[in-house]
Scaffold this motif. Structure first.
Motif, PDB file in Angstrom:
ATOM      1  N   ALA A  31     -24.649  30.001  19.722  1.00 16.65           N
ATOM      2  CA  ALA A  31     -24.895  29.203  18.519  1.00 16.65           C
ATOM      3  C   ALA A  31     -25.447  30.068  17.391  1.00 16.65           C
ATOM      4  CB  ALA A  31     -25.864  28.065  18.839  1.00 16.65           C
ATOM      5  N   ALA A  32     -26.352  30.982  17.717  1.00  9.31           N
ATOM      6  CA  ALA A  32     -26.932  31.862  16.699  1.00  9.31           C
ATOM      7  C   ALA A  32     -25.851  32.755  16.093  1.00  9.31           C
ATOM      8  CB  ALA A  32     -28.052  32.701  17.301  1.00  9.31           C
ATOM      9  N   ILE A  33     -25.004  33.318  16.944  1.00 18.13           N
ATOM     10  CA  ILE A  33     -23.911  34.166  16.447  1.00 18.13           C
ATOM     11  C   ILE A  33     -22.979  33.350  15.552  1.00 18.13           C
ATOM     12  CG2 ILE A  33     -21.847  35.456  17.140  1.00 18.13           C
ATOM     13  CD1 ILE A  33     -23.467  36.315  19.652  1.00 18.13           C
ATOM     14  N   TYR A  34     -22.653  32.139  15.978  1.00 16.94           N
ATOM     15  CA  TYR A  34     -21.787  31.257  15.189  1.00 16.94           C
ATOM     16  C   TYR A  34     -22.387  31.000  13.810  1.00 16.94           C
ATOM     17  CZ  TYR A  34     -19.937  26.792  13.539  1.00 16.94           C
ATOM     18  OH  TYR A  34     -19.420  25.790  12.763  1.00 16.94           O
ATOM     19  N   LEU A  35     -23.670  30.637  13.764  1.00 20.08           N
ATOM     20  CA  LEU A  35     -24.306  30.335  12.483  1.00 20.08           C
ATOM     21  C   LEU A  35     -24.385  31.562  11.579  1.00 20.08           C
ATOM     22  CD1 LEU A  35     -27.211  27.989  13.621  1.00 20.08           C
ATOM     23  CD2 LEU A  35     -25.254  27.359  12.197  1.00 20.08           C
ATOM     24  N   ILE A  36     -24.707  32.704  12.161  1.00 20.42           N
ATOM     25  CA  ILE A  36     -24.814  33.926  11.369  1.00 20.42           C
ATOM     26  C   ILE A  36     -23.455  34.329  10.811  1.00 20.42           C
ATOM     27  CG2 ILE A  36     -25.326  36.396  11.503  1.00 20.42           C
ATOM     28  CD1 ILE A  36     -27.603  35.608  13.497  1.00 20.42           C
ATOM     29  N   VAL A  37     -22.429  34.297  11.642  1.00 17.47           N
ATOM     30  CA  VAL A  37     -21.083  34.670  11.178  1.00 17.47           C
ATOM     31  C   VAL A  37     -20.593  33.683  10.126  1.00 17.47           C
ATOM     32  CG1 VAL A  37     -18.662  34.866  11.899  1.00 17.47           C
ATOM     33  CG2 VAL A  37     -20.462  35.932  13.258  1.00 17.47           C
ATOM     34  N   LYS A  38     -20.781  32.389  10.372  1.00 14.36           N
ATOM     35  CA  LYS A  38     -20.351  31.387   9.398  1.00 14.36           C
ATOM     36  C   LYS A  38     -21.109  31.558   8.081  1.00 14.36           C
ATOM     37  CE  LYS A  38     -21.386  26.925   9.543  1.00 14.36           C
ATOM     38  NZ  LYS A  38     -21.455  25.504   9.841  1.00 14.36           N
ATOM     39  N   GLY A  39     -22.390  31.877   8.161  1.00 11.78           N
ATOM     40  CA  GLY A  39     -23.178  32.097   6.961  1.00 11.78           C
ATOM     41  C   GLY A  39     -22.716  33.310   6.183  1.00 11.78           C
ATOM     42  N   ILE A  40     -22.324  34.363   6.886  1.00 14.39           N
ATOM     43  CA  ILE A  40     -21.851  35.579   6.217  1.00 14.39           C
ATOM     44  C   ILE A  40     -20.474  35.359   5.590  1.00 14.39           C
ATOM     45  CG2 ILE A  40     -21.070  37.947   6.619  1.00 14.39           C
ATOM     46  CD1 ILE A  40     -23.378  38.180   8.672  1.00 14.39           C
TER      47      ILE A  40
END
Length: 87
Positions: A31-40
């Motif tokens: 979930a953290a990776i998903y949010l970070i990638v989506k945010g970038i």
């Protein structure tokens, strides 16, 4: 597609709550990776910047750093999920 993203946001809100008690750490990392990638990817949007910050904060929770900001991020994800499902 928007409804799928809403469901994912609601699931991450649940993960956010559970990971504070060391439940679902593997899912929290995803979930953290998903949010970070989506945010970038969508960095020009304020909601995506908040998603990026939320992902970074989730990493901190995984590492054992908790604070009262958790409730704010859970509320953010829940309202975003509900609005996505309602649209």
């Amino acid at each position: 597609m928007i409804k799928l993203l809403g469901i994912i946001d609601l699931a991450i809100a649940l993960i956010f709550i559970l990971v504070q008690w060391d439940i679902g750490l593997k899912y929290a990392i995803i979930a953290a990776i998903y949010l970070i990638v989506k945010g970038i990817i969508f960095i020009s949007d304020i909601a995506s910047i908040i998603d990026l910050i939320t992902g970074i904060y989730l990493v901190l929770i995984i590492l054992g750093i908790h604070s009262s900001f958790s409730a704010i991020f859970v509320i953010w994800l829940v309202q975003k999920g509900i609005f996505s499902l309602a649209s």
